[in-house]
Design a protein around this motif. Structure first.
Motif, PDB file in Angstrom:
ATOM      1  N   VAL A 136       0.842  -1.203   0.000  1.00  0.00           N
ATOM      2  CA  VAL A 136       0.000   0.000   0.000  1.00  0.00           C
ATOM      3  C   VAL A 136       0.874   1.248   0.000  1.00  0.00           C
ATOM      4  N   PHE A 137       1.918   1.251   0.811  1.00  0.00           N
ATOM      5  CA  PHE A 137       2.822   2.402   0.868  1.00  0.00           C
ATOM      6  C   PHE A 137       3.465   2.663  -0.499  1.00  0.00           C
ATOM      7  N   ARG A 138       3.882   1.594  -1.160  1.00  0.00           N
ATOM      8  CA  ARG A 138       4.482   1.747  -2.507  1.00  0.00           C
ATOM      9  C   ARG A 138       3.472   2.342  -3.488  1.00  0.00           C
ATOM     10  N   ALA A 139       2.218   1.902  -3.379  1.00  0.00           N
ATOM     11  CA  ALA A 139       1.193   2.394  -4.301  1.00  0.00           C
ATOM     12  C   ALA A 139       0.861   3.856  -4.012  1.00  0.00           C
ATOM     13  N   PRO A 142       3.914   7.458  -4.796  1.00  0.00           N
ATOM     14  CA  PRO A 142       3.971   8.401  -5.930  1.00  0.00           C
ATOM     15  C   PRO A 142       2.899   9.477  -5.865  1.00  0.00           C
ATOM     16  N   MET A 143       1.736   9.127  -5.335  1.00  0.00           N
ATOM     17  CA  MET A 143       0.654  10.108  -5.213  1.00  0.00           C
ATOM     18  C   MET A 143       0.965  11.155  -4.167  1.00  0.00           C
ATOM     19  N   VAL A 144       1.515  10.727  -3.050  1.00  0.00           N
ATOM     20  CA  VAL A 144       1.860  11.632  -1.964  1.00  0.00           C
ATOM     21  C   VAL A 144       3.065  12.487  -2.353  1.00  0.00           C
ATOM     22  N   GLY A 145       4.048  11.861  -2.970  1.00  0.00           N
ATOM     23  CA  GLY A 145       5.244  12.593  -3.389  1.00  0.00           C
ATOM     24  C   GLY A 145       4.972  13.581  -4.486  1.00  0.00           C
TER      25      GLY A 145
END
Length: 147
Positions: A136-139, A142-145
């Protein structure tokens, strides 16, 4: 494997974790419930091979489980968080399996097997929750970054 149509290493590792987790989990239960299984005529390992052989098998499968559970990290499929959690949980599982192997007196043996059985449930949950959290963190990264 069902989604991609191929059999890759990752799903095989997940299968192997559950495969090697199952014997220590259920044999711990079988050790502290061996009288019930015997009365019911169910041929569980402690009643067929004896409690000492069962303790040895629990220890051996636990050692293999620790290596298999660390493999997703060692092979680079998951990050250090998973690796550390895997090793900490594995150390707990191994300590309890050794305790089951060493404790032969009835009351100490029952207490040791119950602790291993209970911890094994937590072990599998925490291990797979950590795997899920990393995915979940990997997914989401990119959205958060990118925000």
């Amino acid at each position: 494997a069902a989604v991609t149509g191929t059999v890759d290493v990752e799903p095989l590792l997940l299968f192997a974790i559950i495969f090697f987790w199952t014997p220590p989990h259920f044999w711990a239960l079988a050790l502290f419930r061996s009288d019930d299984y015997a009365r019911a005529g169910i041929p569980m390992l402690p009643n067929v091979a004896g409690p000492d052989a069962t303790r040895l098998q629990i220890l051996l499968y636990t050692i293999v489980l620790i290596a298999v559970a660390a493999a997703p990290w060692a092979l680079g499929y998951f990050d250090a968080v998973y690796g550390i959690v895997s090793l900490i949980l594995g150390a707990g599982m191994l300590a309890l399996a050794i305790n089951v192997y060493v404790r032969r007196e009835r009351s100490q043996s029952l207490r040791a097997t119950r602790k291993l059985f209970a911890f094994s449930i937590l072990y599998l949950f925490a291990l797979f929750a950590t795997l899920l959290a990393e995915v979940v963190f990997r997914a989401l990264a990119p959205m958060v970054g990118g925000a």
